[in-house]
Scaffold this motif. Structure first.
Motif, PDB file in Angstrom:
ATOM      1  N   ASN B 139       0.863  -1.190   0.000  1.00 53.01           N
ATOM      2  CA  ASN B 139       0.000   0.000   0.000  1.00 53.01           C
ATOM      3  C   ASN B 139       0.893   1.232   0.000  1.00 53.01           C
ATOM      4  OD1 ASN B 139      -1.581  -2.237   1.636  1.00 53.01           O
ATOM      5  ND2 ASN B 139      -3.098  -0.851   0.787  1.00 53.01           N
ATOM      6  N   LEU B 140       0.941   1.903  -1.118  1.00 49.14           N
ATOM      7  CA  LEU B 140       1.805   3.077  -1.236  1.00 49.14           C
ATOM      8  C   LEU B 140       1.104   4.307  -0.690  1.00 49.14           C
ATOM      9  CD1 LEU B 140       3.298   2.613  -4.824  1.00 49.14           C
ATOM     10  CD2 LEU B 140       4.347   2.052  -2.626  1.00 49.14           C
ATOM     11  N   CYS B 141       1.844   5.089   0.061  1.00 50.88           N
ATOM     12  CA  CYS B 141       1.332   6.360   0.557  1.00 50.88           C
ATOM     13  C   CYS B 141       2.392   7.412   0.310  1.00 50.88           C
ATOM     14  CB  CYS B 141       1.024   6.264   2.051  1.00 50.88           C
ATOM     15  SG  CYS B 141       0.518   7.828   2.773  1.00 50.88           S
ATOM     16  N   ARG B 142       1.988   8.554  -0.193  1.00 48.83           N
ATOM     17  CA  ARG B 142       2.959   9.607  -0.478  1.00 48.83           C
ATOM     18  C   ARG B 142       2.857  10.742   0.535  1.00 48.83           C
ATOM     19  NH1 ARG B 142       7.844   9.684  -3.162  1.00 48.83           N
ATOM     20  NH2 ARG B 142       7.796  10.846  -5.110  1.00 48.83           N
ATOM     21  N   CYS B 143       1.798  10.732   1.333  1.00 46.22           N
ATOM     22  CA  CYS B 143       1.575  11.847   2.255  1.00 46.22           C
ATOM     23  C   CYS B 143       2.178  11.630   3.639  1.00 46.22           C
ATOM     24  CB  CYS B 143       0.080  12.073   2.467  1.00 46.22           C
ATOM     25  SG  CYS B 143      -0.832  12.684   1.055  1.00 46.22           S
ATOM     26  N   THR B 144       1.963  10.452   4.207  1.00 44.71           N
ATOM     27  CA  THR B 144       2.222  10.283   5.635  1.00 44.71           C
ATOM     28  C   THR B 144       3.619   9.808   5.966  1.00 44.71           C
ATOM     29  OG1 THR B 144       1.590   7.959   5.690  1.00 44.71           O
ATOM     30  CG2 THR B 144      -0.172   9.587   6.010  1.00 44.71           C
ATOM     31  N   GLY B 145       4.352   9.277   4.974  1.00 43.81           N
ATOM     32  CA  GLY B 145       5.636   8.675   5.325  1.00 43.81           C
ATOM     33  C   GLY B 145       5.447   7.440   6.205  1.00 43.81           C
ATOM     34  N   TYR B 146       4.214   6.966   6.336  1.00 45.77           N
ATOM     35  CA  TYR B 146       3.855   5.722   7.052  1.00 45.77           C
ATOM     36  C   TYR B 146       4.022   5.808   8.566  1.00 45.77           C
ATOM     37  CZ  TYR B 146       4.470   4.045   2.280  1.00 45.77           C
ATOM     38  OH  TYR B 146       4.414   3.915   0.914  1.00 45.77           O
ATOM     39  N   VAL B 147       4.595   6.873   9.077  1.00 42.97           N
ATOM     40  CA  VAL B 147       4.900   6.908  10.510  1.00 42.97           C
ATOM     41  C   VAL B 147       3.616   6.769  11.336  1.00 42.97           C
ATOM     42  CG1 VAL B 147       5.939   8.263  12.369  1.00 42.97           C
ATOM     43  CG2 VAL B 147       6.935   8.322  10.084  1.00 42.97           C
ATOM     44  N   ASN B 148       2.647   7.623  11.043  1.00 49.29           N
ATOM     45  CA  ASN B 148       1.410   7.554  11.817  1.00 49.29           C
ATOM     46  C   ASN B 148       0.501   6.423  11.370  1.00 49.29           C
ATOM     47  OD1 ASN B 148       2.065   9.598  13.567  1.00 49.29           O
ATOM     48  ND2 ASN B 148       1.076  11.206  12.363  1.00 49.29           N
ATOM     49  N   VAL B 149       0.746   5.882  10.195  1.00 50.34           N
ATOM     50  CA  VAL B 149      -0.015   4.701   9.772  1.00 50.34           C
ATOM     51  C   VAL B 149       0.360   3.534  10.679  1.00 50.34           C
ATOM     52  CG1 VAL B 149      -0.342   3.003   7.941  1.00 50.34           C
ATOM     53  CG2 VAL B 149      -0.252   5.425   7.376  1.00 50.34           C
ATOM     54  N   VAL B 150       1.662   3.356  10.888  1.00 53.24           N
ATOM     55  CA  VAL B 150       2.113   2.268  11.766  1.00 53.24           C
ATOM     56  C   VAL B 150       1.574   2.481  13.177  1.00 53.24           C
ATOM     57  CG1 VAL B 150       4.140   1.172  12.798  1.00 53.24           C
ATOM     58  CG2 VAL B 150       4.166   1.819  10.393  1.00 53.24           C
ATOM     59  N   LYS B 151       1.617   3.735  13.601  1.00 55.80           N
ATOM     60  CA  LYS B 151       1.099   4.074  14.934  1.00 55.80           C
ATOM     61  C   LYS B 151      -0.390   3.731  15.019  1.00 55.80           C
ATOM     62  CE  LYS B 151       1.467   8.066  18.003  1.00 55.80           C
ATOM     63  NZ  LYS B 151       0.915   9.413  17.875  1.00 55.80           N
ATOM     64  N   SER B 152      -1.121   4.015  13.957  1.00 58.74           N
ATOM     65  CA  SER B 152      -2.564   3.758  13.949  1.00 58.74           C
ATOM     66  C   SER B 152      -2.850   2.265  13.992  1.00 58.74           C
ATOM     67  CB  SER B 152      -3.218   4.344  12.691  1.00 58.74           C
ATOM     68  OG  SER B 152      -3.024   5.736  12.633  1.00 58.74           O
ATOM     69  N   VAL B 153      -2.104   1.481  13.243  1.00 57.22           N
ATOM     70  CA  VAL B 153      -2.350   0.038  13.249  1.00 57.22           C
ATOM     71  C   VAL B 153      -2.024  -0.531  14.619  1.00 57.22           C
ATOM     72  CG1 VAL B 153      -1.706  -2.193  12.241  1.00 57.22           C
ATOM     73  CG2 VAL B 153      -1.978  -0.197  10.767  1.00 57.22           C
ATOM     74  N   ARG B 154      -0.968  -0.028  15.208  1.00 61.42           N
ATOM     75  CA  ARG B 154      -0.621  -0.471  16.561  1.00 61.42           C
ATOM     76  C   ARG B 154      -1.751  -0.128  17.528  1.00 61.42           C
ATOM     77  NH1 ARG B 154       1.934  -2.873  18.506  1.00 61.42           N
ATOM     78  NH2 ARG B 154       3.587  -2.921  16.960  1.00 61.42           N
ATOM     79  N   ALA B 155      -2.265   1.086  17.420  1.00 59.56           N
ATOM     80  CA  ALA B 155      -3.360   1.494  18.313  1.00 59.56           C
ATOM     81  C   ALA B 155      -4.590   0.622  18.080  1.00 59.56           C
ATOM     82  CB  ALA B 155      -3.705   2.966  18.075  1.00 59.56           C
ATOM     83  N   ALA B 156      -4.831   0.277  16.822  1.00 59.56           N
ATOM     84  CA  ALA B 156      -5.968  -0.588  16.513  1.00 59.56           C
ATOM     85  C   ALA B 156      -5.749  -1.969  17.113  1.00 59.56           C
ATOM     86  CB  ALA B 156      -6.162  -0.701  15.001  1.00 59.56           C
ATOM     87  N   ALA B 157      -4.505  -2.435  17.049  1.00 58.50           N
ATOM     88  CA  ALA B 157      -4.199  -3.746  17.637  1.00 58.50           C
ATOM     89  C   ALA B 157      -4.522  -3.740  19.129  1.00 58.50           C
ATOM     90  CB  ALA B 157      -2.730  -4.094  17.410  1.00 58.50           C
TER      91      ALA B 157
END
Lengths: 850, 168, 287
Positions: B139-157
């Motif tokens: 899943n390519l993202c050009r906006c977030t640099g994935y930093v908060n995406v990883v944080k979000s998945v962790r929070a969801a976990a």
């Protein structure tokens, strides 16, 4: 010394999540390709497979025989209709590049549209494109700056040359200073052609109203006003005939901004001719072929310092491959004007020359010349520090501009560097690096050894404490001298670093029809007039790059609407602007709605790009909100018979400032008595000077020497974007900005063959970072409020990108320096292959024995 | 055996709990059937070659790129798109986590990311950061640099381990 | 972005699938489609008919069969990745399958599809070659088994005839004191390999190499066996010096391309480096 951070209401009350997220998270976003109109037809573009070719004939007969075919257009058709060439706004010293929406006579880059067709079925678009027969006669191509200079082919015959732009920055006597300097380095640096690559491709949907002879246009654009104005001028119709809108947009990064693309005007023509709504969505291949590319700049640099490590001279010659150029190719001038960054270098001789080639146009890509400038100098700074034997951070400390205390200038760079050292745990990192080096020496390359590299960069302005020094600037391209405006470099909401003097003196122009009583914004520098550099597509009233509009309304139920000329596409203005209005007016966030992207609801505006929205757009929102509050208090004062000066406004109603718990009258009471359903106020805010974000970056990486493979272990930014409306959003911008440049530093390159065919036209061949390639980015903050925006806010969209090329490549070179062969990589992307070549012709063989 | 001439094929499948059907060409991609025929435009198209992942949905419980599946191949399948995550007004824990942790900026790649994140957490309720990053590699993202995406998945976990998918 | 038109068939039996293929020269098998569909969308491939074999029963399994492991051609990469026997006894396959694409691709892509697609830059073909896999092919006349060294014929071409279908891949269990590995060097983690090397070793008394296979990917039109390296190592002590020499010899016969992902010279050096690393990794796994 710690800066006392002024507490910001904004930060304390920032909402838990963004307003726009609910619809984006539930699949209810409204992106242009999501829109569908009954009976819509689909446009397809026939593109030249040749980088440079005469178009002898175009035959639609095969395509016409298909039941899906509806209509066709060629460049000749456009000429017959009197369509004007693609809008350009070249800076005064650049040549106008005349091209049409469909190539006329000849195609100038592989992928340039030469014909357009309209088809019934979405699935048939490519079938019918293939059926259009175009007879080309290929011409010699120029695919590199060298070839372009040699004139193997001339891209624009009427120019007689391929040289399109020159500019310079001169100060003092660089030659003399270099000759007598204690330490001097020379380097050749460069960044390859790269793209913005937003995940959403370009798209447009047009509906034509025959009765009104008017067009409804939805388009993936960063400025609906700019697009409207371009449509009007290209199709030679009044602006009011175009209602341009955008709702959600999947990223832009500059590529959906000032560049003039052919699709919207072509879709308008088709819509008018057939009466059908016309939709066009780029495939990703088309996106690569045609969307404005960026970077493609190369620099020969000489940097000199005295025996104390104070830089005395910067001499640089920059060349840029600007493709067929576009309406916005100011990046090379941005590069040289921002190159000295935060350093005070008394002698400078920086020149830039851009050349056209047979490649897609060059346009702004996140940073738009800034990352290049920062990269060129920061690489050189590291090399010079190394030559001197001085720690790279200490070297920078000795050269960044100083200031006396908090509140002065744009940032405290000394403090930024201190904070970087502390927050990144620099000493630990140094030990980590040393440990790896010891192991490497012991084991040698045969054990898959890995070296650690640390790299630092600084981005920001080189404000000058000494006003006289400023006046030494000579030979600058045309521009006025606004008193007191700081000089260029890392500016947000600015322009190319011309000295803007804000609004011209004289009468303010009323921004909106009835409603606002607009007093002129008289901030700093409203006296002098500077040459008005108009943004492409600025309205007739010449709103410039430094301006933005806002209108704020409130109804008797206390519901507030903020109409902004900005155009958020990920930056969060739907939330941050609501925060601003909510704080100014004392209403709760859920009662505020932000409206953007509609040229009818918002007749004037500039848009979102160049890190300008929080600075200009935000200031306009604050200004309009304050005016609105003043109006409401004036009305309350009338109704209550109480002196306005003693009144304040809360969400519950109007109170005395001295006794805020007692509500004297509600908003609805007051409006009812005043017989007003709604009150509104507006602002056309223009910055009186430039506003910069600053920052320092640190990259720690490992280099697998044998493979040339880099892995970033740690990335830290200490940034200063003034007051933050929403800290989380600021950090998100830094994360994304950094990653964009990490991709550019390590992976990304548009590759061409020698005939100018683009080899990188899919995400398989053009490699942007995935989650596995991306380091965690830690962001720390300092706050030096801007003195030219309301509430001290500065823009931050590009800051992350500006410093990262340099930090990453400096770290790589730090690792390489430990190999001991003198290997250096100065070209981005630093791919494994490039690193391998730098290490030695023989690769592993030439590594020193253990 | 199913045998379709190139002009038209009938398809039916279950999308977000609802039986749907339509008439497509064999070459119609699942993503276009979802977007154009069913009007579910939350699933997006970002590229031509199946690299960006913006079109990711769940098909029979597995994440797939719906631009790399023909609609005819999805006959009889159970499809979950982003529109099927929330229960009325109540966000799914993973949507909530992305909201609270600024896991999205422009939102274009987000639906695909939500799917990939959810698929991971259903199989691996307590993933490491490396496992999270690997699960969203497509899943390519050009906006977030994935930093908060990883944080979000962790929070969801964290949230889903406590309260399941009904929400915490 | 839209493929050219085609007829679509979803046969219910293998025989039916084979018959359909026989009837149409331009028909192509589609399984997971993760390699075929992107090519069709770019219009680099335009079969006039697709024969979808994903509905065929009994082609997705991983079975321990006495002296070998049998994997059904329709077994997805994800299923292979999560199979314990593959992890424990066919490390090269495990190393390779975790590097394939991304989760979505691994959910649909199949081992048979990857083998038949025969992209020399793909992970599984190189790993299958080093594992000395056997390929079970069904055609009109019945069934035949083709060894890996004869299976990969050219870029995107295998020994599978036009109207034949790969049904199963078999890999013999290695003798005691054997291990394998697959290493890949790519620009990003998700990319096709700039160079890939598989190694399978059997070590005898005195740390002598009893048997060795080394396979190279992205080194020619098909995955290759590095026979010079193998010949050097067989019968010799597997010390650093011999491993290094084997690594140097690995480029003999290799013909890597120069393209946007890496130049030929670079790739040749990477083959050497990865051969050493792959051998060391495999040797380190020998129990």
């Amino acid at each position: 010394m710690t800066l006392s951070v002024t507490t910001s209401k904004h930060r304390e009350e920032a909402p838990e999540g963004r307003v726009e997220d609910k619809r984006l998270l539930t699949g209810k976003g409204r992106f242009v390709d999501d829109l569908k109109l009954d009976g819509q037809a689909y446009m397809g573009l026939v593109r030249s497979p040749y980088a440079h070719a005469k178009i002898n004939s175009i035959d639609f007969s095969k395509a016409r025989s298909s039941p899906d075919f509806i209509a066709s257009l060629t460049g000749e058709d456009l000429l017959k209709e009197g369509v004007q060439p693609l809008s350009q706004n070249p800076w005064p010293f650049q040549k106008r590049a005349k091209r049409y929406h469909l190539a006329v006579g000849k195609a100038r880059f592989a992928g340039e549209p030469v014909a357009a067709i309209l088809v019934r079925n979405k699935n048939s678009i490519e079938d019918l494109i293939e059926l259009v027969d175009v007879d080309y006669e290929s011409l010699p191509v120029v695919t590199t700056i060298e070839e372009s200079k040699q004139g193997k082919a001339i891209v624009y015959e009427d120019w007689g040359t391929n040289a399109s732009l020159t500019s310079e920055v001169k100060k003092g006597d660089a030659e003399k200073a270099i000759a007598s300097a204690a330490f001097v380095i020379n380097a050749k640096e460069g960044i390859a052609r790269q793209v913005a690559a937003p995940i959403e491709p370009h798209a447009v949907l047009v509906a034509y109203d025959g009765k009104q002879d008017a067009y409804d246009v939805w388009a993936t654009v960063q400025s609906v006003h700019g697009t409207r104005d371009k449509l009007a001028s290209e199709l030679k119709k009044p602006k009011e005939k175009f209602h341009v809108r955008v709702m959600d947009m999947g990223g832009g990064f500059g590529s959906k901004g000032a560049q003039s693309y052919p699709e919207a005007p072509l879709a308008c023509i088709f819509a008018r001719r057939t009466g059908l709504p016309v939709k066009w969505t780029a495939t990703r291949s088309e996106e690569f072929l045609e969307a404005a590319a960026g970077r493609d700049e190369y620099c020969e640099i000489t940097l000199a310092c005295d025996e104390n490590g104070r830089m005395v001279a910067l001499k640089a010659s920059v060349e840029c491959d600007s493709g067929v150029t576009g309406s916005q190719a100011h990046m090379p001038t941005m590069t040289i004007e921002t190159m000295s960054g935060p350093y005070r270098i008394p002698n400078q001789d920086i020149t830039v020359a851009a050349y056209v080639t047979n490649k897609m146009p060059l346009g702004p890509v996140r940073g738009a010349g800034g990352p290049e400038g920062c990269y060129f100098i920061e690489r050189a700074v590291d090399s010079l520090a190394k030559k001197m034997g001085l720690d790279p951070i200490e070297f920078r400390r000795r050269n960044v501009s100083r200031r006396e205390g908090p509140g002065e200038g744009e940032a405290d760079f000394g403090l930024l560097l201190d904070t970087l050292v502390k927050s990144s745990r620099y000493e630990e990192l140094s030990r980590w690096r040393t440990d790896m080096y010891s192991k490497f020496r012991q084991q040698g390359p045969s054990h898959s050894s890995v070296l650690g590299g640390l790299g630092v960069s600084v981005t920001g302005s080189n404000e000058s404490e000494d006003e006289e020094e400023e006046d030494d600037w000579s030979g600058r391209p045309s521009g006025g001298a606004g008193a007191g405006a700081e000089s260029k470099p890392w500016q947000t909401g600015g322009g190319t670093g011309e000295k803007w003097a804000g609004q011209p003196s004289g009468e303010p122009k009323a921004a909106w029809p009835p409603g606002g009583s607009d007093k002129p914004w008289s901030g700093k520098n409203s006296g002098e007039s500077a040459e008005k550099r108009t943004w492409p597509g600025a309205s007739e009233e010449t709103l410039g790059f430094m301006s933005e509009t806002a209108r704020v309304t409130i109804d008797k139920d206390g519901k507030v609407k903020v109409y902004t000329g900005s155009s958020p596409h990920g930056q969060g203005e739907e939330t941050t602007f609501a925060q601003l209005a909510s704080e100014e007016l004392g209403v709760s966030l859920e009662n505020v709605t932000v409206v953007w992207g509609d040229t009818v609801l918002i007749p004037r505006g500039i848009g979102t790009f160049g890190s300008r929205s929080a600075a200009t757009g935000g200031s306009a929102v604050v200004d309009a909100s304050r005016k609105l509050k003043a109006q409401l208090i004036a009305k309350a004062s009338e109704v209550l018979g109480v002196d306005a000066k003693s009144l304040d406004m809360r969400s519950e109603g109007f109170v005395r400032s001295s006794d805020p718990d007692v509500v004297l009258a509600t908003l609805s009471d007051v409006l009812l008595k005043q017989r007003a359903d709604e009150v509104s106020s507006s602002s056309v805010f223009t910055l009186s000077g430039l506003s910069y974000s600053s920052g320092v970056h640190l990259c720690a990486l490992t280099l697998d020497v044998e493979l040339g493979k880099v892995k970033i272990a740690k990335y830290v930014v200490v940034e200063d974007c003034g007051r933050m409306i929403n800290k989380t959003i600021v950090e998100g911008q830094l994360h994304g900005g950094v990653m964009h440049a990490v991709g550019g530093a390590l992976f990304e390159k548009l590759a061409y063959d020698d005939q100018g065919n683009l080899l990188s036209s899919t995400f398989m061949d053009y490699n942007i970072p995935t989650a596995l390639d991306s380091p965690d980015v830690q962001v720390f903050h300092q706050i030096t409020p801007s003195t030219v925006t309301l509430d001290g806010v500065k823009g931050v969209g590009e800051s992350g990108t500006n410093g990262s090329y340099a930090a990453v490549i400096n770290a790589l070179n730090d690792a390489l320096s430990q190999v001991g062969t003198g290997a250096e990589v100065n070209m981005a992307p630093a791919t494994p292959d490039a690193i391998f070549r730098a290490l030695s012709p023989g690769g592993v063989k030439a590594l020193p024995p253990a | 055996m199913q045998r379709e001439k190139s002009e038209a094929a009938k398809v039916s499948m279950n999308v977000n709990g609802k039986q749907v059907s339509g008439s497509v060409e064999p070459r119609t991609l699942l993503v276009n059937f979802i977007r154009d025929d069913l009007g579910l435009t939350g699933t997006h198209v970002g590229c031509d070659t199946g690299h960006c992942g913006a079109c990711t949905v769940m098909m029979n419980g597995k994440t797939v790129k719906s631009c790399m599946v023909l609609a005819v191949q999805a006959r009889g399948a159970e499809i979950l798109t982003v529109e099927g995550l929330a229960q009325g007004d109540k966000l799914h824990p993973i949507q909530e986590a992305f909201w609270k942790n600024h896991g999205l900026q422009c939102g274009f790649c987000t639906p695909g990311l939500l799917m990939s994140g959810l698929y991971l957490l259903r199989r691996n309720p307590d993933p490491t950061d490396k496992e999270i990053r690997r699960s969203i590699e497509g899943n390519l993202c050009r906006c977030t640099g994935y930093v908060n995406v990883v944080k979000s998945v962790r929070a969801a976990a964290n949230s889903m381990r406590k309260g399941g998918e009904g929400g915490a | 972005m839209t493929p050219k038109s085609f007829d679509y068939y979803a046969p219910a039996s293998l025989d039916e699938a084979i018959r359909l293929l026989g009837e149409n020269d331009e028909a192509k098998v589609i399984a997971g489609g993760q390699s075929l569909l992107p090519m069709m969308k770019l219009r680099l491939a335009a079969p006039t008919a697709l024969v979808d074999i994903t509905k065929l029963p009994d082609l997705s399994y991983v079975r321990e069969e006495g002296d070998h492991l049998a994997i059904g051609a329709l077994t997805t990469h994800d299923a292979v990745e999560h199979n314990r026997t593959v992890k424990e006894r066919f490390a090269a396959i495990d190393d390779a399958v975790v590097r394939i694409g991304d989760q979505q691709v691994r959910n649909l892509g199949t081992i048979g599809g990857s083998a038949c697609h025969a992209d020399p830059a793909a992970d599984l073909p190189t790993a299958l070659l080093v594992s000395d896999a056997q390929f079970v092919i069904r055609g009109r006349g019945g069934q035949r088994v083709v060894p890996a060294r004869e299976f990969f014929v050219d870029v995107f071409a295998t020994a599978v005839g036009h109207d034949e279908i790969l049904t199963e891949i078999r890999m013999a269990y290695a003798p005691p004191r054997s291990a394998s590995a697959y290493v890949k060097h790519s620009l990003r983690e998700a990319d096709f390999g700039i160079a890939m090397v598989g190694a399978a070793v059997t070590v005898g008394d005195g740390n002598v190499c009893k048997d060795v296979r080394i396979s190279l990917g992205s080194a020619g039109p098909t995955p290759l066996r590095a026979t010079s390296s193998e010949q050097h190592l067989k019968g010799k002590v597997v010390d650093d010096e011999n491993v290094a020499k084997a690594a140097e010899l690995a480029v003999e016969g290799a013909d890597p391309p120069s393209d946007v992902h890496g130049s030929r010279e670079y790739r040749l050096e990477m083959i050497k480096a990865l051969t050493r690393r792959s051998l060391k990794l495999a040797l380190g796994r020998v129990k």
